[in-house]
Design a protein around this motif. Structure first.
Motif, PDB file in Angstrom:
ATOM      1  N   VAL A 188     -52.564  31.501 -85.235  1.00 15.91           N
ATOM      2  CA  VAL A 188     -51.594  30.454 -85.987  1.00 15.91           C
ATOM      3  C   VAL A 188     -52.300  30.210 -87.397  1.00 15.91           C
ATOM      4  O   VAL A 188     -53.260  29.876 -87.637  1.00 15.91           O
ATOM      5  CB  VAL A 188     -51.729  29.265 -85.077  1.00 15.91           C
ATOM      6  N   LEU A 189     -51.300  30.420 -88.353  1.00 17.52           N
ATOM      7  CA  LEU A 189     -51.807  29.917 -89.680  1.00 17.52           C
ATOM      8  C   LEU A 189     -50.850  28.764 -89.672  1.00 17.52           C
ATOM      9  O   LEU A 189     -49.792  28.518 -89.751  1.00 17.52           O
ATOM     10  CB  LEU A 189     -50.714  31.165 -90.444  1.00 17.52           C
ATOM     11  N   VAL A 190     -51.829  27.780 -90.248  1.00 17.42           N
ATOM     12  CA  VAL A 190     -51.206  26.505 -90.650  1.00 17.42           C
ATOM     13  C   VAL A 190     -51.480  26.096 -92.290  1.00 17.42           C
ATOM     14  O   VAL A 190     -52.494  26.293 -92.985  1.00 17.42           O
ATOM     15  CB  VAL A 190     -52.086  25.350 -90.163  1.00 17.42           C
ATOM     16  N   ASP A 191     -50.305  25.599 -92.886  1.00 18.54           N
ATOM     17  CA  ASP A 191     -50.180  25.285 -94.271  1.00 18.54           C
ATOM     18  C   ASP A 191     -50.253  23.753 -94.058  1.00 18.54           C
ATOM     19  O   ASP A 191     -49.070  22.996 -93.679  1.00 18.54           O
ATOM     20  CB  ASP A 191     -48.754  25.662 -94.599  1.00 18.54           C
ATOM     21  N   PHE A 192     -51.226  23.414 -94.675  1.00 16.64           N
ATOM     22  CA  PHE A 192     -51.523  21.823 -95.006  1.00 16.64           C
ATOM     23  C   PHE A 192     -50.809  21.462 -96.319  1.00 16.64           C
ATOM     24  O   PHE A 192     -51.272  22.076 -97.378  1.00 16.64           O
ATOM     25  CB  PHE A 192     -52.973  21.486 -94.689  1.00 16.64           C
ATOM     26  N   TRP A 193     -49.940  20.585 -96.337  1.00 17.86           N
ATOM     27  CA  TRP A 193     -49.076  20.398 -97.342  1.00 17.86           C
ATOM     28  C   TRP A 193     -48.808  18.709 -97.600  1.00 17.86           C
ATOM     29  O   TRP A 193     -49.073  18.031 -96.594  1.00 17.86           O
ATOM     30  CB  TRP A 193     -47.835  21.356 -97.577  1.00 17.86           C
ATOM     31  N   ALA A 194     -48.121  18.343 -98.637  1.00 16.85           N
ATOM     32  CA  ALA A 194     -47.547  17.005 -98.844  1.00 16.85           C
ATOM     33  C   ALA A 194     -46.245  17.080 -99.599  1.00 16.85           C
ATOM     34  O   ALA A 194     -46.175  17.968-100.458  1.00 16.85           O
ATOM     35  CB  ALA A 194     -48.494  16.142 -99.136  1.00 16.85           C
ATOM     36  N   PRO A 195     -45.212  16.185 -99.202  1.00 20.64           N
ATOM     37  CA  PRO A 195     -43.789  16.389 -99.793  1.00 20.64           C
ATOM     38  C   PRO A 195     -44.114  16.143-101.329  1.00 20.64           C
ATOM     39  O   PRO A 195     -43.098  16.833-102.097  1.00 20.64           O
ATOM     40  CB  PRO A 195     -42.977  15.584 -99.123  1.00 20.64           C
ATOM     41  N   TRP A 196     -44.948  15.504-101.828  1.00 14.98           N
ATOM     42  CA  TRP A 196     -44.874  15.054-103.154  1.00 14.98           C
ATOM     43  C   TRP A 196     -45.726  15.902-103.854  1.00 14.98           C
ATOM     44  O   TRP A 196     -45.873  16.027-105.197  1.00 14.98           O
ATOM     45  CB  TRP A 196     -45.808  13.679-103.483  1.00 14.98           C
TER      46      TRP A 196
END
Length: 145
Positions: free
Chosen positions: A60-68
């Protein structure tokens, strides 16, 4: 006898048993009947994250991100393209660290976007910073050898 794998549905998060030779044949969820692989990253909350990391028998590849985050938004299309190329061998997921700050804190995410690759519930590789689709695919493949 063909091996079977546990695959978590990106829609209802039910764990399904899928024969490994059937992964590329568009398997559907036994519960919600939707496709187990859509070629798009699955957006995960904390419960969904636990389920996908703990139960999937594929990486499982997870992209930790935020909308801003500008670089996060810039990388989103490349991450979509990578999902289309890596599935069904790898599940791609996204965790919005703004909506689920506990996961960002738990994994000590210091900059976004950050990609984290999990195998059998364990983080095996991490890469901060935005990447192009080809680079994402190459990075994942090099860390799965």
């Amino acid at each position: 006898m063909t091996d079977s794998l546990h695959i978590v549905c990106p829609h209802c998060h039910t764990t399904n048993r899928v024969r490994s030779d059937q992964l590329a044949s568009a398997p559907t969820c036994g519960s919600c009947k939707k496709a187990l692989f859509t070629g798009h990253p699955a957006a995960l909350d904390e419960a969904g994250f636990e389920r996908h990391i703990g139960r999937n028998q594929i990486p499982v590849l997870v992209d930790f991100w935020a909308p801003w985050c500008g670089p996060c938004r810039a990388m989103a299309p490349a991450y979509e393209q990578a999902a289309a190329q890596l599935e069904p061998r790898v599940r791609l997921a996204k965790v919005d660290t703004e909506a689920v700050p506990s996961l960002g804190a738990r994994f000590n995410i210091r900059s976004i976007p950050t990609l984290a690759l999990f195998v059998n519930g364990r983080e095996v590789a991490r890469q901060p910073g935005a990447m192009a689709a080809a680079d994402i695919v190459r990075w994942v493949q090099s860390n799965l050898r």
